[in-house]
Design a protein around this motif. Structure first.
Motif, PDB file in Angstrom:
ATOM      1  N   UNK A   1      -5.060   7.970  47.633  1.00 14.04           N
ATOM      2  CA  UNK A   1      -5.829   7.132  48.541  1.00 14.04           C
ATOM      3  C   UNK A   1      -5.071   5.876  48.958  1.00 14.04           C
ATOM      4  N   UNK A   2      -4.136   5.437  48.135  1.00  8.83           N
ATOM      5  CA  UNK A   2      -3.292   4.336  48.570  1.00  8.83           C
ATOM      6  C   UNK A   2      -2.528   4.704  49.821  1.00  8.83           C
ATOM      7  N   UNK A   3      -1.992   5.921  49.832  1.00  6.09           N
ATOM      8  CA  UNK A   3      -1.281   6.394  51.027  1.00  6.09           C
ATOM      9  C   UNK A   3      -2.254   6.694  52.166  1.00  6.09           C
ATOM     10  N   UNK A   4      -3.364   7.345  51.843  1.00 10.77           N
ATOM     11  CA  UNK A   4      -4.331   7.726  52.872  1.00 10.77           C
ATOM     12  C   UNK A   4      -4.851   6.528  53.657  1.00 10.77           C
ATOM     13  N   UNK A   5      -5.118   5.429  52.941  1.00  6.07           N
ATOM     14  CA  UNK A   5      -5.710   4.259  53.582  1.00  6.07           C
ATOM     15  C   UNK A   5      -4.690   3.156  53.870  1.00  6.07           C
TER      16      UNK A   5
END
Length: 438
Positions: free
Chosen positions: A263-267
């Motif tokens: 989610x760090x990459x996703x957001x």
């Protein structure tokens, strides 16, 4: 062409406007220079700064308050830090008291924003991102005692805040549905719209299925909201903090390494509170072995890959430059930043700084390798001879461009054999190439 290639490093590098943050204090007015200097020395480059306006909810801001705020921004500038301010009228001490928190009437809020506008514009150089604040408990845009979350009121506050900031600075709001009400589709990068200057600060990131009220309880609506925020993070900064999920309807935190890395990459996570809520998140990431990765990957991470430039240029004439660089971080750089070639004379040590205006580091997208070509001009009157070439990425503000603490250090290894490495005095990376000025 003179050319060089570079080796990346896995080292954690403290760079401006990204990474883990700490608080200045419970109120910015209590922040001291000694605290700011210690935060910089500890490796922090951004500091969250609540600004308490409780006592002025019924009156205009006095000159002393504005002067004190200017001095706090000067404290940040002296320390080499950037701030994430949020103006608030209350700070409830518990999870039940927030419902009785008082903010200010709409016209008072707008009046305060008008008073603060010159301060924000004058100090925009050390504002990383501005959180919207003002409305409701903790300035989080819920439970307003003056109905400020109604559509007409919140739109007027949004517009006033955007006008208070320079056009190249970003505002962040707490709740995705408000952004979606203003723009049904995620905006394009710097398309001129107000929507393209507004990101999200999620202060319960990863804490539950709804991130404790950040997203809808309805699964289909929640999916649309999350997709919107993920798309928006390519355009505007996303950051915040984790939180205690105890108040969630379904307290199921996503606290494993797989969760934060996905989610760090996703957001496009750019910044995160380093102190809260560690028990379920940071401590687990450290135990599972990914905390160092999280710290490295937040925000931008620029790795030089290759450089080519004209080997010889006459003073007063121009040469060619091609720079290949990978952004291995989770986000782009959002605020203006320069690209400079520094020429350091081999014998006198004199330094000539050349601005390469046609290359914009904000265009280097996360997870991609970019090749940028440009012309550069050697100033007339430059002393002839051989010059070592360095590359610098200084702050885009004129007030900070000469301060090396605000220069981006690329994620590259020093290499004595190639004569490559970071020059902390110049805030630039030695490329190992030579330019002869004729």
């Amino acid at each position: 062409m003179a050319s060089a290639t570079f080796r990346a490093t896995d080292a954690e590098i403290a760079n401006p406007e990204r990474g883990m943050y700490v608080w200045a204090a419970d109120d910015l007015a209590a922040w001291t220079q000694a605290q700011a200097d210690a935060q910089f020395a500890a490796g922090y480059r951004i500091v969250y700064t609540p600004v308490r306006l409780d006592r002025y909810a019924g009156e205009a801001l006095p000159r002393k308050q504005l002067d004190a705020l200017n001095e706090s921004f000067a404290t940040a500038r002296r320390a080499g830090l950037k701030l994430i301010p949020r103006f608030i009228y209350n700070y409830p001490g518990g999870e039940t008291g927030y419902q009785a928190a008082q903010d200010a009437p709409l016209e008072r809020v707008l009046g305060h924003i008008g008073q603060l506008t010159p301060v924000l514009k004058e100090n925009a150089d050390v504002i990383a991102y501005l959180q919207a604040g003002f409305v409701g408990a903790w300035g989080e845009w819920h439970t307003s005692s003056n109905n400020l979350t109604l559509p007409a009121a919140r739109t007027r506050i949004r517009d006033a805040l955007l006008a208070a900031l320079p056009a190249d600075r970003f505002l962040q709001l707490r709740y995705p549905p408000y952004l979606m009400a203003w723009a049904l589709q995620a905006p394009r990068w710097r398309d001129g719209s107000g929507a393209s200057r507004i990101g999200v600060h999620n202060d319960c990131f990863l804490a539950s299925s709804t991130d404790v009220g950040t997203y809808s309880e309805d699964a289909a609506t929640r999916r649309r909201e999350r997709d919107y925020v993920a798309a928006l993070s390519a355009v505007a900064p996303f950051g915040g903090e984790t939180c205690n999920p105890a108040d969630a309807v379904d307290p199921t935190p996503r606290g494993d390494c797989d969760d934060i890395l996905r989610e760090g990459r996703q957001f496009g996570l750019t910044y995160l509170n380093d102190t809260y809520y560690r028990k379920l998140f940071h401590t687990r990431w450290e135990a599972q072995g990914c905390l160092a990765d999280v710290k490295r990957l937040m925000g931008y991470r620029f790795e030089l890959k290759a450089l080519r430039h004209s080997p010889a240029v006459a003073a007063g004439q121009s040469g060619d430059l091609t720079l290949t660089l990978r952004n291995s971080g989770w986000a782009r750089a959002f605020n203006p930043r320069g690209v400079h070639m520094l020429l350091k004379h081999r014998f006198t040590g004199a330094v000539v700084r050349i601005t390469v205006a046609s290359i914009d580091p904000r265009s280097w997208l996360p997870g991609t390798t970019s090749e940028s070509s440009a012309r550069f001009a050697v100033p007339a009157g430059t002393l002839t001879g051989a010059y070592d070439v360095l590359l610098a990425l200084p702050d885009g503000a004129g007030s900070l461009a000469g301060d090396v603490r605000y220069s981006v250090r690329p994620a590259n290894a020093d290499d004595a054999v190639r004569a490559q490495g970071w020059d902390g005095m110049l805030g630039a990376f030695r490329t190992g190439t030579t330019l002869n000025v004729l």
